[in-house]
Design an enzyme around this catalytic site. Structure first.
Site, mmCIF file in Angstrom:
data_model
loop_
_atom_site.group_PDB
_atom_site.id
_atom_site.type_symbol
_atom_site.label_atom_id
_atom_site.label_comp_id
_atom_site.label_asym_id
_atom_site.label_seq_id
_atom_site.Cartn_x
_atom_site.Cartn_y
_atom_site.Cartn_z
ATOM 1 N N ASN A 1 -2.417 12.724 -4.785
ATOM 2 C CA ASN A 1 -3.511 13.369 -5.314
ATOM 3 C C ASN A 1 -4.347 14.663 -5.003
ATOM 4 O O ASN A 1 -3.921 15.499 -5.925
ATOM 5 C CB ASN A 1 -4.849 12.440 -4.966
ATOM 6 C CG ASN A 1 -4.666 11.258 -6.102
ATOM 7 O OD1 ASN A 1 -3.848 11.386 -7.295
ATOM 8 N ND2 ASN A 1 -5.218 10.075 -5.673
ATOM 9 N N ASP B 1 0.464 -1.283 -0.180
ATOM 10 C CA ASP B 1 0.563 -0.350 -0.230
ATOM 11 C C ASP B 1 0.704 1.087 0.069
ATOM 12 O O ASP B 1 2.119 1.671 1.027
ATOM 13 C CB ASP B 1 -0.570 0.401 1.447
ATOM 14 C CG ASP B 1 -1.833 1.221 1.150
ATOM 15 O OD1 ASP B 1 -2.974 0.826 0.557
ATOM 16 O OD2 ASP B 1 -1.670 1.890 1.890
ATOM 17 N N ASP C 1 -1.507 9.247 -11.002
ATOM 18 C CA ASP C 1 -1.498 7.901 -11.629
ATOM 19 C C ASP C 1 -0.513 7.627 -12.438
ATOM 20 O O ASP C 1 0.033 6.168 -12.706
ATOM 21 C CB ASP C 1 -2.242 8.093 -13.021
ATOM 22 C CG ASP C 1 -3.854 8.420 -12.815
ATOM 23 O OD1 ASP C 1 -4.682 7.450 -11.819
ATOM 24 O OD2 ASP C 1 -4.311 9.400 -13.224
ATOM 25 N N GLU D 1 -4.052 2.551 -4.190
ATOM 26 C CA GLU D 1 -3.200 2.560 -4.098
ATOM 27 C C GLU D 1 -3.311 1.664 -3.856
ATOM 28 O O GLU D 1 -1.451 0.998 -3.450
ATOM 29 C CB GLU D 1 -2.835 3.823 -3.493
ATOM 30 C CG GLU D 1 -3.010 3.660 -2.074
ATOM 31 C CD GLU D 1 -4.080 4.615 -1.513
ATOM 32 O OE1 GLU D 1 -4.272 4.932 -0.826
ATOM 33 O OE2 GLU D 1 -5.292 4.263 -2.553
#
Length: 322
Positions: free
Chosen positions: A191, A183, A200, A226
């Protein structure tokens, strides 16, 4: 690209052909002709042997005679087509000249094509080329259906199918199996701060970095957002720990920058679950749950580290810290 067993499916670009003939002479002639045409060749003397091989390895084209032991080649075709795991195997039946009734039976049994004896090798190569076009088209469709569109990792469905199959093999054969949950740390912050386009890029770059650490039979899957998972068939103990640490190091070693050229730090927390640490062989779901709990502990202990799931009720332990 280690997605599945490291190609999205982890298979070579060569097309594999299983030749089944009861006559050793016919088997040798056909298999040599198929091999000379550039195919990967496997052989069997009986339909039962052929079906056994088909359960153990990926086969693209099944070329079989009709009289091949207690189970006929036609029955073998029917079994392949009625099984979702083998229904895409392209089947070619070799029939004796003048056996029009058997030809009809072959097509009814699910054969995709046929060729008459004595086999004309030019015709055989042409039929194999036609079969190959369909096989490669099916591979492409399967890859699209099994792959996460953004990152190229296996999607959740494909990953869980592979993990379940490997967990089943581990239970039946007593083979080791390890699962790693991965993770990305503070991904929401990336983000929110740098935008989703940057997020991305981080996701796709991370997948490439992790794939570079894997063996051919390992699989990387994106479970959502993620969060990723890796299945390591045959890996146990220190080997699995080293694999997890390679992944952690590869993720943190990536270089991402914002629009101003400033570095964006990216790290990951990992939870590792192992089989073979006690007498209980875990299921796919339990292994994933154990790895997820170890991941949670890694997050709570400071992130950017590998935490190992304990044998049952013990406390998780740290394997590596960045």
């Amino acid at each position: 690209m280690p997605f599945a067993p490291a190609d999205t499916s982890a298979r070579s670009s060569r097309v594999s052909v299983l030749v089944c003939e009861h006559s050793q002479v016919q088997l040798r002639i056909l298999s040599e002709a198929v091999r000379a045409a550039g195919y990967e060749v496997h052989t069997a003397n009986t339909a039962d042997d052929a079906l056994g091989l088909l359960r153990l390895m990926p086969i693209d084209i099944f070329l079989t005679g009709i009289e091949v032991g207690e189970t006929s080649g036609l029955e073998a075709c029917w079994q392949l087509k009625s099984n979702p795991e083998t229904e895409t195997v392209y089947t070619i039946v070799v029939t004796a000249s003048g056996q029009e009734k058997r030809l009809e039976e072959s097509l009814d049994a699910g054969a995709d094509d046929f060729i008459r004896k004595p086999v004309n090798m030019t015709e055989l190569r042409a039929r194999l080329r036609a079969a190959t076009r369909l096989v490669r088209m099916q591979r492409q469709f399967r890859r699209m259906a099994e792959t996460d569109a953004l990152t190229g990792a296996a999607n959740r469905r494909a990953f869980m199918q592979y993990l379940e199959s490997q967990a089943d093999l581990a239970r039946r054969g007593g083979n080791p199996l390890s699962v790693i949950m991965v993770d990305l740390d503070h991904f929401k912050r990336i983000n929110d701060t740098y935008g989703h386009a940057c997020g991305d890029r981080v996701l796709t770059g991370t997948v490439k970095a992790v794939q570079a650490c894997l063996r051919e039979r390992d699989m990387l899957g994106r479970l959502g957002g993620e969060e990723f998972a890796v299945v390591l068939p045959g890996a146990q103990g220190e080997a699995a720990i080293r694999a997890a640490e390679r992944i952690r190091t590869a993720v943190s070693g990536q270089v991402f920058t914002d629009d101003k050229g400033e570095p964006i730090p990216v790290t990951a927390s990992l939870g590792l679950a192992l089989t073979g640490h006690d007498d209980v062989m875990e299921t796919a779901e339990s292994l994933l749950h154990m790895a997820d709990e170890a991941l949670y502990e890694a997050k709570g202990a400071g992130r950017n580290r590998v935490m190992i799931a304990p044998p049952r009720s013990e406390t998780p332990r740290i394997a590596a810290v960045g």
